[in-house]
Design a protein around this motif. Structure first.
Motif, PDB file in Angstrom:
ATOM      1  N   LEU A  73      21.827  54.792  21.679  1.00  0.00           N
ATOM      2  CA  LEU A  73      20.956  53.714  21.223  1.00  0.00           C
ATOM      3  C   LEU A  73      19.565  53.840  21.835  1.00  0.00           C
ATOM      4  O   LEU A  73      18.545  53.670  21.151  1.00  0.00           O
ATOM      5  CB  LEU A  73      21.576  52.363  21.570  1.00  0.00           C
ATOM      6  CG  LEU A  73      20.792  51.122  21.132  1.00  0.00           C
ATOM      7  CD1 LEU A  73      20.483  51.154  19.638  1.00  0.00           C
ATOM      8  CD2 LEU A  73      21.562  49.857  21.497  1.00  0.00           C
ATOM      9  N   TRP A 120      21.960  53.187  12.827  1.00  0.00           N
ATOM     10  CA  TRP A 120      21.263  51.916  13.060  1.00  0.00           C
ATOM     11  C   TRP A 120      22.048  50.751  12.462  1.00  0.00           C
ATOM     12  O   TRP A 120      22.199  49.704  13.095  1.00  0.00           O
ATOM     13  CB  TRP A 120      19.858  51.961  12.451  1.00  0.00           C
ATOM     14  CG  TRP A 120      18.798  52.553  13.317  1.00  0.00           C
ATOM     15  CD1 TRP A 120      18.029  53.653  13.080  1.00  0.00           C
ATOM     16  CD2 TRP A 120      18.356  52.061  14.595  1.00  0.00           C
ATOM     17  NE1 TRP A 120      17.152  53.886  14.106  1.00  0.00           N
ATOM     18  CE2 TRP A 120      17.329  52.917  15.054  1.00  0.00           C
ATOM     19  CE3 TRP A 120      18.733  50.984  15.392  1.00  0.00           C
ATOM     20  CZ2 TRP A 120      16.675  52.736  16.260  1.00  0.00           C
ATOM     21  CZ3 TRP A 120      18.076  50.791  16.609  1.00  0.00           C
ATOM     22  CH2 TRP A 120      17.068  51.658  17.040  1.00  0.00           C
ATOM     23  N   PHE A 123      24.965  49.898  14.702  1.00  0.00           N
ATOM     24  CA  PHE A 123      24.573  49.173  15.909  1.00  0.00           C
ATOM     25  C   PHE A 123      24.190  47.727  15.584  1.00  0.00           C
ATOM     26  O   PHE A 123      24.497  46.808  16.342  1.00  0.00           O
ATOM     27  CB  PHE A 123      23.406  49.881  16.613  1.00  0.00           C
ATOM     28  CG  PHE A 123      23.832  51.017  17.494  1.00  0.00           C
ATOM     29  CD1 PHE A 123      24.600  50.788  18.624  1.00  0.00           C
ATOM     30  CD2 PHE A 123      23.457  52.325  17.206  1.00  0.00           C
ATOM     31  CE1 PHE A 123      24.994  51.835  19.461  1.00  0.00           C
ATOM     32  CE2 PHE A 123      23.840  53.377  18.029  1.00  0.00           C
ATOM     33  CZ  PHE A 123      24.608  53.132  19.159  1.00  0.00           C
ATOM     34  N   TRP A 124      23.486  47.531  14.465  1.00  0.00           N
ATOM     35  CA  TRP A 124      23.118  46.176  14.061  1.00  0.00           C
ATOM     36  C   TRP A 124      24.341  45.345  13.692  1.00  0.00           C
ATOM     37  O   TRP A 124      24.417  44.163  13.979  1.00  0.00           O
ATOM     38  CB  TRP A 124      22.171  46.220  12.856  1.00  0.00           C
ATOM     39  CG  TRP A 124      20.787  46.672  13.159  1.00  0.00           C
ATOM     40  CD1 TRP A 124      20.132  46.632  14.359  1.00  0.00           C
ATOM     41  CD2 TRP A 124      19.852  47.244  12.236  1.00  0.00           C
ATOM     42  NE1 TRP A 124      18.865  47.152  14.242  1.00  0.00           N
ATOM     43  CE2 TRP A 124      18.662  47.531  12.955  1.00  0.00           C
ATOM     44  CE3 TRP A 124      19.897  47.540  10.876  1.00  0.00           C
ATOM     45  CZ2 TRP A 124      17.540  48.088  12.354  1.00  0.00           C
ATOM     46  CZ3 TRP A 124      18.772  48.104  10.279  1.00  0.00           C
ATOM     47  CH2 TRP A 124      17.609  48.375  11.003  1.00  0.00           C
ATOM     48  N   TYR A 133      22.282  46.051  22.202  1.00  0.00           N
ATOM     49  CA  TYR A 133      21.062  46.215  21.418  1.00  0.00           C
ATOM     50  C   TYR A 133      19.929  45.385  22.018  1.00  0.00           C
ATOM     51  O   TYR A 133      18.810  45.860  22.183  1.00  0.00           O
ATOM     52  CB  TYR A 133      21.322  45.813  19.970  1.00  0.00           C
ATOM     53  CG  TYR A 133      20.101  45.972  19.088  1.00  0.00           C
ATOM     54  CD1 TYR A 133      19.849  47.162  18.411  1.00  0.00           C
ATOM     55  CD2 TYR A 133      19.168  44.942  18.961  1.00  0.00           C
ATOM     56  CE1 TYR A 133      18.716  47.316  17.639  1.00  0.00           C
ATOM     57  CE2 TYR A 133      18.036  45.097  18.184  1.00  0.00           C
ATOM     58  CZ  TYR A 133      17.819  46.280  17.521  1.00  0.00           C
ATOM     59  OH  TYR A 133      16.690  46.434  16.759  1.00  0.00           O
ATOM     60  N   CYS A 137      16.821  47.393  23.270  1.00  0.00           N
ATOM     61  CA  CYS A 137      15.825  47.480  22.204  1.00  0.00           C
ATOM     62  C   CYS A 137      14.920  46.257  22.135  1.00  0.00           C
ATOM     63  O   CYS A 137      13.945  46.259  21.390  1.00  0.00           O
ATOM     64  CB  CYS A 137      16.509  47.669  20.852  1.00  0.00           C
ATOM     65  SG  CYS A 137      17.492  49.159  20.743  1.00  0.00           S
TER      66      CYS A 137
END
Length: 220
Positions: A73, A120, A123-124, A133, A137
């Motif tokens: 990530l 992505w 992960f979302w 996350y 991020c």
């Protein structure tokens, strides 16, 4: 110290190069497997097999699945940050040029690939990954949002239009993220060019005369 000695000293050792290259090889394999199997179903064995390496070597570099996912990530997030900041550095100073560049950056073929979009989305989409996350991020998201809001504010001032720069930036961000999701999940997705054009149409709705479906209007 002479120039030759200085150059030699500045170079990473072969062992370090090899270790870093191996870690990136495993991270790239993880991106591919997460895109194929999803976050929860990906295992270290899957990653090792895809990379053509031993399970023990994966454990040596990352120790746990959580450690590997965390590094993956971070790798994706840093790649994304470098992409849009480089696009801004390479463009002109006008706010329309900057908005054009930051929107185009989201559809750069080097980062907008099926495997990266799939990773992505994984992960979302996984609730269990959300704390990870946010931790890794969150600051990048905040920086991107701040810059996008700043550009939108400059365009509003330049055009004399009224509007809320925060909400305009939010709509633009949601449009690009939605296009990413479409490219990943639709059974017959539209092209990346169409996805970018959709983002530009959104920009044109807020800043008429400054954008068309092809991007920023170039003024003579």
């Amino acid at each position: 110290m002479n120039q030759v000695e200085g150059n030699v000293a500045a170079q990473p050792s072969p062992r370090k190069l090899s270790r870093q290259a191996r870690r990136e090889q495993l991270i790239e394999a993880t991106i591919e497997i997460i895109a194929q199997r999803g976050y929860a179903r990906t295992t270290l064995t899957d990653v090792a097999r895809h990379a053509g390496l031993s399970h023990g070597l994966v454990n040596f570099h990352f120790e746990t699945k959580e450690g590997l996912f965390s590094e993956t990530l971070s790798y994706l997030a840093e790649e994304y940050r470098r992409n849009w900041t480089a696009a801004l550095e390479a463009t002109g100073p006008e706010p329309s040029q900057r908005l054009d560049a930051i929107l185009r950056a989201d559809f750069n073929p080097e980062i907008c690939t099926p495997s990266r979009l799939g990773a992505w989305c994984a992960f979302w989409g996984e609730a269990q990954s959300r704390p990870l996350y946010q931790e890794q991020c969150g600051s990048n998201d905040q920086e991107y949002t701040r810059v996008l809001e700043e550009i939108c504010g400059e365009l509003l001032a330049e055009t004399g239009q009224t509007g809320d720069r925060v909400r305009i930036a939010r709509v633009l961000r949601m449009t690009t993220e939605g296009a990413w999701f479409d490219l990943m999940t639709m059974s017959d997705p539209y092209s990346m060019e169409e996805a970018l054009s959709t983002s530009f149409i959104c920009a044109a709705a807020f800043f008429p005369g400054k954008f068309t479906s092809q991007g920023a209007v170039v003024e003579a």
